[in-house]
Design an enzyme around this catalytic site. Structure first.
Site, PDB file in Angstrom:
ATOM      1  N   ALA A  12     -90.643  83.375  -8.815  1.00 58.69           N
ATOM      2  CA  ALA A  12     -90.537  82.291  -7.764  1.00 58.69           C
ATOM      3  C   ALA A  12     -89.307  81.429  -8.419  1.00 58.69           C
ATOM      4  O   ALA A  12     -89.196  81.596  -9.651  1.00 58.69           O
ATOM      5  CB  ALA A  12     -91.547  81.817  -7.449  1.00 58.69           C
ATOM      6  N   ARG A  34     -97.754  86.727 -12.676  1.00 61.36           N
ATOM      7  CA  ARG A  34     -99.114  87.089 -12.082  1.00 61.36           C
ATOM      8  C   ARG A  34     -98.891  87.945 -10.472  1.00 61.36           C
ATOM      9  O   ARG A  34     -99.827  88.914 -10.727  1.00 61.36           O
ATOM     10  CB  ARG A  34    -100.109  85.796 -11.904  1.00 61.36           C
ATOM     11  CG  ARG A  34    -100.616  85.386 -13.132  1.00 61.36           C
ATOM     12  CD  ARG A  34    -101.181  83.819 -13.043  1.00 61.36           C
ATOM     13  NE  ARG A  34    -100.188  83.040 -11.987  1.00 61.36           N
ATOM     14  CZ  ARG A  34    -100.460  81.933 -11.590  1.00 61.36           C
ATOM     15  NH1 ARG A  34    -101.688  81.178 -11.885  1.00 61.36           N
ATOM     16  NH2 ARG A  34     -99.693  81.196 -10.864  1.00 61.36           N
ATOM     17  N   ASP A  60    -100.929  87.085 -16.871  1.00 59.07           N
ATOM     18  CA  ASP A  60    -101.129  85.632 -16.790  1.00 59.07           C
ATOM     19  C   ASP A  60    -100.850  85.227 -18.214  1.00 59.07           C
ATOM     20  O   ASP A  60    -101.989  85.576 -18.995  1.00 59.07           O
ATOM     21  CB  ASP A  60    -102.717  85.246 -16.388  1.00 59.07           C
ATOM     22  CG  ASP A  60    -102.926  83.621 -16.096  1.00 59.07           C
ATOM     23  OD1 ASP A  60    -102.339  82.980 -17.002  1.00 59.07           O
ATOM     24  OD2 ASP A  60    -103.598  83.476 -15.100  1.00 59.07           O
ATOM     25  N   ASN A  86     -90.150  80.088 -19.115  1.00 64.32           N
ATOM     26  CA  ASN A  86     -90.026  79.636 -17.795  1.00 64.32           C
ATOM     27  C   ASN A  86     -91.230  79.088 -16.992  1.00 64.32           C
ATOM     28  O   ASN A  86     -91.555  78.139 -16.226  1.00 64.32           O
ATOM     29  CB  ASN A  86     -88.915  80.115 -16.840  1.00 64.32           C
ATOM     30  CG  ASN A  86     -89.129  79.524 -15.271  1.00 64.32           C
ATOM     31  OD1 ASN A  86     -88.882  78.657 -15.199  1.00 64.32           O
ATOM     32  ND2 ASN A  86     -89.836  80.435 -14.508  1.00 64.32           N
ATOM     33  N   SER A 139     -88.603  69.448 -18.957  1.00 70.76           N
ATOM     34  CA  SER A 139     -88.720  68.686 -17.241  1.00 70.76           C
ATOM     35  C   SER A 139     -88.156  67.345 -17.865  1.00 70.76           C
ATOM     36  O   SER A 139     -88.360  66.879 -19.202  1.00 70.76           O
ATOM     37  CB  SER A 139     -89.964  68.793 -16.752  1.00 70.76           C
ATOM     38  OG  SER A 139     -90.043  67.620 -15.712  1.00 70.76           O
ATOM     39  N   TYR A 152     -99.374  66.458 -16.837  1.00 79.26           N
ATOM     40  CA  TYR A 152     -98.173  67.495 -16.509  1.00 79.26           C
ATOM     41  C   TYR A 152     -96.970  66.811 -17.438  1.00 79.26           C
ATOM     42  O   TYR A 152     -96.454  67.774 -18.311  1.00 79.26           O
ATOM     43  CB  TYR A 152     -97.647  67.493 -14.942  1.00 79.26           C
ATOM     44  CG  TYR A 152     -96.230  68.162 -14.900  1.00 79.26           C
ATOM     45  CD1 TYR A 152     -96.338  69.605 -15.094  1.00 79.26           C
ATOM     46  CD2 TYR A 152     -94.981  67.492 -14.618  1.00 79.26           C
ATOM     47  CE1 TYR A 152     -95.047  70.280 -15.143  1.00 79.26           C
ATOM     48  CE2 TYR A 152     -93.859  68.264 -14.533  1.00 79.26           C
ATOM     49  CZ  TYR A 152     -94.048  69.701 -14.679  1.00 79.26           C
ATOM     50  OH  TYR A 152     -92.773  70.369 -14.734  1.00 79.26           O
ATOM     51  N   LYS A 156     -95.116  68.857 -20.842  1.00 81.43           N
ATOM     52  CA  LYS A 156     -93.736  68.888 -20.969  1.00 81.43           C
ATOM     53  C   LYS A 156     -93.119  68.023 -22.126  1.00 81.43           C
ATOM     54  O   LYS A 156     -92.309  68.642 -22.705  1.00 81.43           O
ATOM     55  CB  LYS A 156     -92.785  68.584 -19.422  1.00 81.43           C
ATOM     56  CG  LYS A 156     -93.009  69.349 -18.788  1.00 81.43           C
ATOM     57  CD  LYS A 156     -92.666  70.897 -18.787  1.00 81.43           C
ATOM     58  CE  LYS A 156     -93.028  71.883 -17.678  1.00 81.43           C
ATOM     59  NZ  LYS A 156     -92.299  73.347 -17.931  1.00 81.43           N
ATOM     60  N   PHE A 189     -92.684  74.611  -6.809  1.00 77.66           N
ATOM     61  CA  PHE A 189     -93.106  73.804  -7.602  1.00 77.66           C
ATOM     62  C   PHE A 189     -94.215  72.565  -6.990  1.00 77.66           C
ATOM     63  O   PHE A 189     -95.329  72.676  -7.305  1.00 77.66           O
ATOM     64  CB  PHE A 189     -92.307  73.085  -8.284  1.00 77.66           C
ATOM     65  CG  PHE A 189     -92.835  71.979  -9.243  1.00 77.66           C
ATOM     66  CD1 PHE A 189     -93.130  72.439 -10.493  1.00 77.66           C
ATOM     67  CD2 PHE A 189     -92.894  70.657  -8.930  1.00 77.66           C
ATOM     68  CE1 PHE A 189     -93.606  71.349 -11.524  1.00 77.66           C
ATOM     69  CE2 PHE A 189     -93.221  69.792  -9.857  1.00 77.66           C
ATOM     70  CZ  PHE A 189     -93.463  70.089 -11.091  1.00 77.66           C
TER      71      PHE A 189
END
Ligand code: NDP
Ligand code: 8X3
Length: 252
Positions: A12, A34, A60, A86, A139, A152, A156, A189
């Site tokens: 994706a 996955r 995974d 990624n 990010s 999160y 990052k 996302f």
């Protein structure tokens, strides 16, 4: 033999766009994620369209043993020119006192530990073959912390730190290491972050023009296509409508 790119999270968004762009550039691909069906159909499409070879791993990245399946590749496939780390995600957007600790585990295990498991294997191949380029997907959330972004953002920031660490550790081997730090990119996302709440996810990108996965794939390609003596350490890429994690102009 053509060059080889190994891309994690290729089913994706940014990873899929990278797979397509590297295929266009005649790279053979090793794709990992996955969702088996998506991987299989992408591999078939890209090999038919661009005449390249594709190996897939339904894995995974949190599963250290499963990641070791990469070692089953024949020697000629271990000469990986580019690794795109990624695979990653956000789960939830809650204050630290009420966040779900299972979400925290998923983010930490995927974004940090998964990246490490893949990197350990592939960087050893790069050392053996004497060249390579590692792209780490950071990010803007790894450059500034925002309200409820807590874990999160922390993952990052960790990627940003590992990016710097890899560059030092792999310097004797002349392996390039590049960190890519996007702002809002319209992919799956936000659907993943909000656990399938598509309406809430859609609102994230309402009223402004977000980045597309292709924009980030092209940024990565820019870094990868520099001459051997040039390494791009870090790139922060934002939508024009977004100055940072908190200042975004929406026209509603
Ligand atoms: P998507 O949700 O569209 O794609 C994420 C990809 O990661 C999927 O292919 C998914 O595949 C894979 N993935 C997730 N968890 C795992 C896992 N445990 N093992 C293997 N693969 C996994 O999101 P994006 O393309 O936007 O995200 C890609 C990267 O970019 C992430 O690291 C994200 O943090 C980062 N990023 C995204 C931004 C954005 O605004 N979209 C901005 C800045 C950074 P599958 O489910 O099949 O395993
Ligand atoms: C994704 C961008 O700002 O939603 O990493 O955290 S943000």
């Amino acid at each position: 033999m053509s060059k080889i790119a190994l891309i994690t999270g290729a089913t994706a968004g940014i990873g899929e766009a990278c797979a397509r762009l590297f295929a266009q550039q005649n790279y053979n691909l090793i794709l990992l994620a996955r969702r088996a069906e998506r991987l299989e159909s992408l591999a078939e499409k890209l090999s038919l369209e661009f005449g390249i070879e594709v190996k897939i791993f339904v894995v995974d990245v949190r599963d250290k043993e499963a990641v070791r399946q990469l070692e089953t590749l024949p020697r000629e496939w271990k000469k990986v020119d580019v690794l795109v780390n990624n695979a990653g995600l956000s789960r939830g957007l809650d204050p630290i006192n009420s966040g779900d600790s299972e979400d925290w585990d998923v983010m930490i295990d995927t974004n940090i530990k998964g990246l490490l498991y893949v990197t350990k294997i592939v960087s050893n191949w790069m050392i053996q073959f004497g060249a390579g380029h590692i792209i780490n997907m950071g990010s803007i959330a790894g450059k500034e912390t925002y309200l409820n972004g807590n874990v999160y953002c922390a993952t990052k920031y960790a990627v940003d730190s590992l990016n710097q660490a890899m560059r030092i550790d792999l310097l004797p081997h002349r392996i390039k290491v590049t960190g890519i730090h996007p702002g809002a990119v319209n992919t799956e996302f936000s659907e993943v972050r909000f656990k399938g709440d598509t309406e809430r996810a859609r609102k994230v990108y309402d009223g402004f023009e977000p980045l597309l996965a292709q924009d980030i794939a092209e940024t990565i390609w820019f870094a990868v296509s520099r001459p051997p003596h040039v390494n791009i350490n870090d790139m922060i890429v934002m939508p024009t409508a977004q100055a940072n994690t908190t200042h975004l102009i929406r026209e509603m």
